[in-house]
Design an enzyme around this catalytic site. Structure first.
Site, PDB file in Angstrom:
ATOM      1  N   LYS A 116      33.482  45.998 -46.555  1.00  0.00           N
ATOM      2  CA  LYS A 116      33.588  44.603 -46.109  1.00  0.00           C
ATOM      3  C   LYS A 116      34.883  43.951 -46.580  1.00  0.00           C
ATOM      4  O   LYS A 116      35.448  43.116 -45.883  1.00  0.00           O
ATOM      5  CB  LYS A 116      32.377  43.795 -46.586  1.00  0.00           C
ATOM      6  CG  LYS A 116      31.124  44.095 -45.788  1.00  0.00           C
ATOM      7  CD  LYS A 116      30.117  42.977 -45.912  1.00  0.00           C
ATOM      8  CE  LYS A 116      28.902  43.261 -45.034  1.00  0.00           C
ATOM      9  NZ  LYS A 116      27.811  42.314 -45.236  1.00  0.00           N
ATOM     10  N   LYS A 198      26.992  53.899 -38.357  1.00  0.00           N
ATOM     11  CA  LYS A 198      25.701  53.214 -38.161  1.00  0.00           C
ATOM     12  C   LYS A 198      25.818  52.091 -37.123  1.00  0.00           C
ATOM     13  O   LYS A 198      26.888  51.488 -36.971  1.00  0.00           O
ATOM     14  CB  LYS A 198      25.160  52.687 -39.497  1.00  0.00           C
ATOM     15  CG  LYS A 198      25.736  51.389 -39.946  1.00  0.00           C
ATOM     16  CD  LYS A 198      24.891  50.688 -41.008  1.00  0.00           C
ATOM     17  CE  LYS A 198      25.576  49.354 -41.300  1.00  0.00           C
ATOM     18  NZ  LYS A 198      24.977  48.479 -42.230  1.00  0.00           N
ATOM     19  N   LYS A 201      25.689  45.008 -36.033  1.00  0.00           N
ATOM     20  CA  LYS A 201      25.962  43.867 -35.157  1.00  0.00           C
ATOM     21  C   LYS A 201      27.411  43.399 -35.270  1.00  0.00           C
ATOM     22  O   LYS A 201      27.907  42.706 -34.398  1.00  0.00           O
ATOM     23  CB  LYS A 201      24.972  42.724 -35.382  1.00  0.00           C
ATOM     24  CG  LYS A 201      24.778  42.265 -36.787  1.00  0.00           C
ATOM     25  CD  LYS A 201      23.513  41.405 -36.927  1.00  0.00           C
ATOM     26  CE  LYS A 201      22.891  41.588 -38.296  1.00  0.00           C
ATOM     27  NZ  LYS A 201      21.561  41.107 -38.450  1.00  0.00           N
TER      28      LYS A 201
HETATM   29  P1  TYM Z   1      20.983  43.677 -43.313  1.00  0.00           P
HETATM   30  O1  TYM Z   1      20.738  42.263 -42.897  1.00  0.00           O
HETATM   31  O2  TYM Z   1      22.336  44.246 -43.072  1.00  0.00           O
HETATM   32  O3  TYM Z   1      19.937  44.633 -42.594  1.00  0.00           O
HETATM   33  C1  TYM Z   1      18.544  44.381 -42.661  1.00  0.00           C
HETATM   34  C2  TYM Z   1      17.808  45.698 -42.754  1.00  0.00           C
HETATM   35  O4  TYM Z   1      18.114  46.528 -41.628  1.00  0.00           O
HETATM   36  C3  TYM Z   1      18.534  47.813 -42.064  1.00  0.00           C
HETATM   37  N1  TYM Z   1      19.523  48.332 -41.115  1.00  0.00           N
HETATM   38  C4  TYM Z   1      19.420  49.518 -40.503  1.00  0.00           C
HETATM   39  N2  TYM Z   1      18.483  50.462 -40.555  1.00  0.00           N
HETATM   40  C5  TYM Z   1      18.670  51.580 -39.787  1.00  0.00           C
HETATM   41  N3  TYM Z   1      19.743  51.747 -38.976  1.00  0.00           N
HETATM   42  C6  TYM Z   1      20.723  50.817 -38.894  1.00  0.00           C
HETATM   43  N4  TYM Z   1      21.758  50.997 -38.099  1.00  0.00           N
HETATM   44  C7  TYM Z   1      20.578  49.628 -39.674  1.00  0.00           C
HETATM   45  N5  TYM Z   1      21.328  48.513 -39.828  1.00  0.00           N
HETATM   46  C8  TYM Z   1      20.669  47.736 -40.719  1.00  0.00           C
HETATM   47  C9  TYM Z   1      19.145  47.561 -43.443  1.00  0.00           C
HETATM   48  O5  TYM Z   1      19.165  48.730 -44.222  1.00  0.00           O
HETATM   49  C10 TYM Z   1      18.213  46.505 -44.002  1.00  0.00           C
HETATM   50  O6  TYM Z   1      17.064  47.109 -44.574  1.00  0.00           O
HETATM   51  N6  TYM Z   1      21.596  43.340 -48.257  1.00  0.00           N
HETATM   52  C11 TYM Z   1      20.610  43.406 -47.195  1.00  0.00           C
HETATM   53  C12 TYM Z   1      19.686  42.212 -47.163  1.00  0.00           C
HETATM   54  C13 TYM Z   1      18.998  41.909 -48.444  1.00  0.00           C
HETATM   55  C14 TYM Z   1      17.932  42.637 -49.025  1.00  0.00           C
HETATM   56  C15 TYM Z   1      17.607  41.928 -50.226  1.00  0.00           C
HETATM   57  C16 TYM Z   1      17.241  43.780 -48.658  1.00  0.00           C
HETATM   58  C17 TYM Z   1      19.290  40.859 -49.265  1.00  0.00           C
HETATM   59  N7  TYM Z   1      18.445  40.858 -50.326  1.00  0.00           N
HETATM   60  C18 TYM Z   1      16.604  42.400 -51.065  1.00  0.00           C
HETATM   61  C19 TYM Z   1      16.230  44.233 -49.511  1.00  0.00           C
HETATM   62  C20 TYM Z   1      15.924  43.531 -50.691  1.00  0.00           C
HETATM   63  C21 TYM Z   1      21.342  43.469 -45.866  1.00  0.00           C
HETATM   64  O7  TYM Z   1      22.458  43.061 -45.756  1.00  0.00           O
HETATM   65  O8  TYM Z   1      20.555  43.888 -44.828  1.00  0.00           O
END
Ligand code: TYM
Length: 334
Positions: A116, A198, A201
């Site tokens: 990032k 991966k 968005k």
């Molecule tokens: P975020 O918002 O990027 O994504 C949310 C969830 O979706 C999963 N994910 C995917 N899984 C499979 N294939 C993909 N291409 C894919 N893209 C996204 C992510 O692994 C995630 O589970 N840091 C986290 C949000 C967060 C969080 C937390 C998660 C903040 N605090 C505490 C767990 C516990 C994030 O940016 O997810």
């Protein structure tokens, strides 16, 4: 462990635009399944979202969209708590405490920070760097046992465990070490255009990514353009990244296993397969989209849900934070 003896789950998702099929398959569909067996707490993590520049009006509407989408995807408020992160101040408070047990060196090793900061080189802010500490606070504020995420969050979870462990060593056993819950199939849905990357968005190529509010024609068009390989065999095998990804997606939305899919498409071409996957995904998402439109239109209902759920989350996390403050030697406020 929660009061009723059930294990406690925490997970979060960023409101940075409509969820992708990756979010849906890798995370939310597991969140839905786990609700029956565990006490679940899920959060729309708007505080994480501002680590990259956001348009304020868009962030507000994306946050409400995300909240409504979680409900539309089947997260049930009779079983789970769903709240907006910035409504529960304990996360930021605990994050500060935990940042004092997190090492600078371990944060520099986070691959997501490296990616990032390269992508947003004009705004490498401190929040982007300490993001994993806030994520650890999200989880530890509830002493969660299990964290269902996609594979890309594994490193952040390991950091959360290390931070908890260090705190326990310094101040005495207190935090539960959270376990990741990463499904065997679907933990990393890949880009439709570059299937070694991966699905995300933030990808500049809109054809790489299915958004769960995309209409049927768009979904089918994106699948038709999906990059595959020069062979003609539909089977799951090393090196067939594009086909493997399509098979994973098709399997997740139909419940068919890879053998069944291979048999179904024996002797049929990639074009036919892509069209079938597109139609299956569109059909799977149709009820989610209809439910989303209904819930999102009812602003009063949404507000009642997110306010009452934030109160519940605040109460739970306040209990943990008060104990943390006592442990580290802060004077009781009351
Ligand atoms: P975020 O918002 O990027 O994504 C949310 C969830 O979706 C999963 N994910 C995917 N899984 C499979 N294939 C993909 N291409 C894919 N893209 C996204 C992510 O692994 C995630 O589970 N840091 C986290 C949000 C967060 C969080 C937390 C998660 C903040 N605090 C505490 C767990 C516990 C994030 O940016 O997810």
């Amino acid at each position: 462990m929660s009061e009723q003896g059930k294990k406690l789950i925490f997970s979060g998702i960023q409101p940075t635009g409509t969820f992708t099929l990756g979010n849906y398959i890798g995370a939310i569909s597991n969140w839905k399944t786990l609700q029956d067996e565990y006490n679940c707490i899920y959060s729309v993590v708007d505080m994480h979202a501002i680590t990259v520049k956001q348009d304020p009006a868009k962030l507000r509407s994306n946050t409400l969209d995300a909240y409504a989408l979680l409900l539309a995807c089947g997260i049930d408020l009779d079983k789970s708590i769903v709240f907006i992160q910035s409504h529960v101040k304990t996360h930021a408070e605990l994050s500060w405490v935990l940042s004092c047990t997190t090492q600078f060196g371990e944060l520099t090793r986070m691959t997501q920070f490296k990616d990032k900061s390269a992508k947003h080189s004009d705004d490498v802010n401190a929040g982007l760097f300490t993001y994993p500490v806030l994520m650890a606070a999200d989880i530890l504020a509830y002493n969660a046992d299990l964290v269902p995420v996609g594979a890309d969050q594994k490193q952040h979870l390991e950091l959360a465990r290390n931070v908890a462990q260090r705190f326990n060593q310094r101040y005495g056993e207190f935090f539960t070490l959270p376990e990741p819950y990463i499904a065997e199939v679907g933990a990393k849905i890949m880009s439709l255009q570059e299937p070694t990357k991966k699905m995300s968005k933030s990808d500049e190529n809109p054809n790489s990514c299915i958004l769960i509010l995309d209409d049927k024609d768009t979904i089918i068009r994106k699948f038709k353009r999906a990059v595959t390989d020069s062979e003609a065999e539909i089977c799951y095998r090393d090196g067939k990244d594009g086909i493997n990804n399509l098979m994973t997606i098709y399997s997740m939305v139909t419940g068919k296993n890879f053998d069944e899919i291979t048999k179904e498409f024996a002797g049929r071409g990639y074009g036919d397969f892509k069209l079938t996957v597109g139609e299956a995904v569109a059909e799977h998402l149709r009820p989610v989209q209809e439910e989303f439109a209904r819930i999102r239109a009812d602003k009063q209902y949404l507000k009642e849900c997110y306010t009452s759920n934030a109160e519940k989350a605040l109460k739970m996390s306040q209990r943990v934070l008060s104990k943390v403050y006592r442990k580290i030697g802060f004077v009781d406020a009351r």
